[in-house]
Write a protein that holds these residues in place. Structure first.
Motif, PDB file in Angstrom:
ATOM      1  N   GLN A   1       0.794  -1.247   0.000  1.00  0.00           N
ATOM      2  CA  GLN A   1       0.000   0.000   0.000  1.00  0.00           C
ATOM      3  C   GLN A   1       0.819   1.287   0.000  1.00  0.00           C
ATOM      4  O   GLN A   1       0.253   2.371  -0.034  1.00  0.00           O
ATOM      5  N   TYR A   2       2.162   1.193   0.081  1.00  0.00           N
ATOM      6  CA  TYR A   2       2.964   2.416   0.164  1.00  0.00           C
ATOM      7  C   TYR A   2       3.742   2.685  -1.124  1.00  0.00           C
ATOM      8  O   TYR A   2       4.359   1.787  -1.676  1.00  0.00           O
ATOM      9  N   HIS A   3       3.709   3.951  -1.545  1.00  0.00           N
ATOM     10  CA  HIS A   3       4.362   4.384  -2.776  1.00  0.00           C
ATOM     11  C   HIS A   3       5.830   4.755  -2.545  1.00  0.00           C
ATOM     12  O   HIS A   3       6.182   5.228  -1.470  1.00  0.00           O
ATOM     13  N   ALA A   4       6.633   4.608  -3.579  1.00  0.00           N
ATOM     14  CA  ALA A   4       7.965   5.232  -3.619  1.00  0.00           C
ATOM     15  C   ALA A   4       8.190   5.691  -5.052  1.00  0.00           C
ATOM     16  O   ALA A   4       7.776   5.029  -6.009  1.00  0.00           O
ATOM     17  N   ASP A   5       8.855   6.826  -5.194  1.00  0.00           N
ATOM     18  CA  ASP A   5       8.917   7.549  -6.470  1.00  0.00           C
ATOM     19  C   ASP A   5      10.355   8.000  -6.697  1.00  0.00           C
ATOM     20  O   ASP A   5      10.936   8.678  -5.839  1.00  0.00           O
ATOM     21  N   THR A   6      10.934   7.627  -7.826  1.00  0.00           N
ATOM     22  CA  THR A   6      12.331   8.013  -8.077  1.00  0.00           C
ATOM     23  C   THR A   6      12.609   8.074  -9.571  1.00  0.00           C
ATOM     24  O   THR A   6      11.984   7.345 -10.357  1.00  0.00           O
TER      25      THR A   6
END
Ligand code: MF3
Ligand code: CO
Ligand code: CO
Length: 262
Positions: free
Chosen positions: A103-108
């Protein structure tokens, strides 16, 4: 405006998400060569995220975005839609990956150079990375978030490049884009302070020419108005007790003093 502060359980999950997002960029690196289409790069990333990582590519279907990654080549500033044009020697390419795990996003995102390129393009990519890294040392609890914009603007003024003002960093967690929004240029928003457990992205975009951008007819692809080159690096960052932690740091990435002040 509600800024979410992540508890230790959520931070554990966000560390996992961050690592996965960074691993997509590591995995795709050897494929970014002349002759491959951006659509094919997207396809490889998509399969890796879904099958190897058992995660979700957050861009796919986000507000109608049709692909799993954003791939922005040369004068494309951001939100490039992977398509059937082939990369060519000398292109500079940003691949922007956002994944959801537990359920948790990470953006790179990072820049890739196809083969070799001219010195301006190289300097632009290097400066985009440096301008992001230079923000890390100013992040710590109880400092106003506008320190980021101040730092970027001060540093970019020492270069021949310009900073795009239309796009900003953002809080991230259960949502892709959360409060607070982090401007990459000088601003007077000194009301919001960094707090331990805040997670947000920093993702400054710089152009080799003027900072103006235009949106293409597909309503996603953003280009420089003067057709100059554009470059961007993005990380997802956690505010710690005394500094910050780069949740999307790649294995091979050498960020000096990454656990600054810890
Ligand atoms: N990854 C971009 C960001 O850094 C957002 C892309 S939204 C999409 O915030 F729909 F274009 F994928
Ligand atoms: Co982002
Ligand atoms: Co992104």
């Amino acid at each position: 405006m509600k800024i979410s502060i992540k508890n230790s359980e959520e931070i554990k999950k966000m560390r996992i998400s961050g690592k996965l997002a960074s691993q997509v960029l590591e995995m795709i690196t050897p494929y970014v060569v002349a002759g491959i289409t951006t659509e094919h790069l997207d396809y490889i990333c998509h399969n890796y995220i879904v099958e190897k990582q058992n995660a979700i590519p957050a861009c796919l279907g986000y507000q109608g975005f049709p692909k799993s990654t954003c791939i922005s080549v040369n004068e494309v500033v951001c939100h490039g839609i992977p398509n059937n044009t082939e990369l060519k020697h000398g292109d500079i390419v940003n691949i922007d990956v956002t994944i959801i795990k537990n359920q948790y996003h990470a953006d790179t995102s990072k820049m890739f150079i196809v083969g070799n390129t001219n010195s301006i393009a190289k300097k632009l990519c290097y400066t985009a990375k440096k301008i992001l890294y230079e923000t890390f040392s100013v992040i710590k609890p109880n400092i106003p978030i506008n320190i980021i914009g101040k730092t970027i603007q001060k540093n970019i003024h020492k270069t021949p490049f310009s900073i795009v003002t239309e796009y900003c960093g953002h809080g991230i967690g259960k949502e892709f884009h959360e409060d607070p929004y982090i401007l990459h240029y000088f601003n007077k928003n000194n009301k919001i302070l960094f707090k331990e457990g805040m997670v947000f992205t920093i993702e400054p975009i710089i152009n080799s020419g003027k900072s103006d951008v235009i949106c293409m007819d597909d309503s996603w692809t953003i280009k420089t108005k003067d057709n100059s080159l554009s470059a961007q690096y993005e990380h997802t960052i956690l505010v710690t007790k005394n500094g910050c932690e780069i949740l999307t740091k790649r294995k091979t990435e050498n960020i000096k003093n990454i656990y600054i002040n810890m």
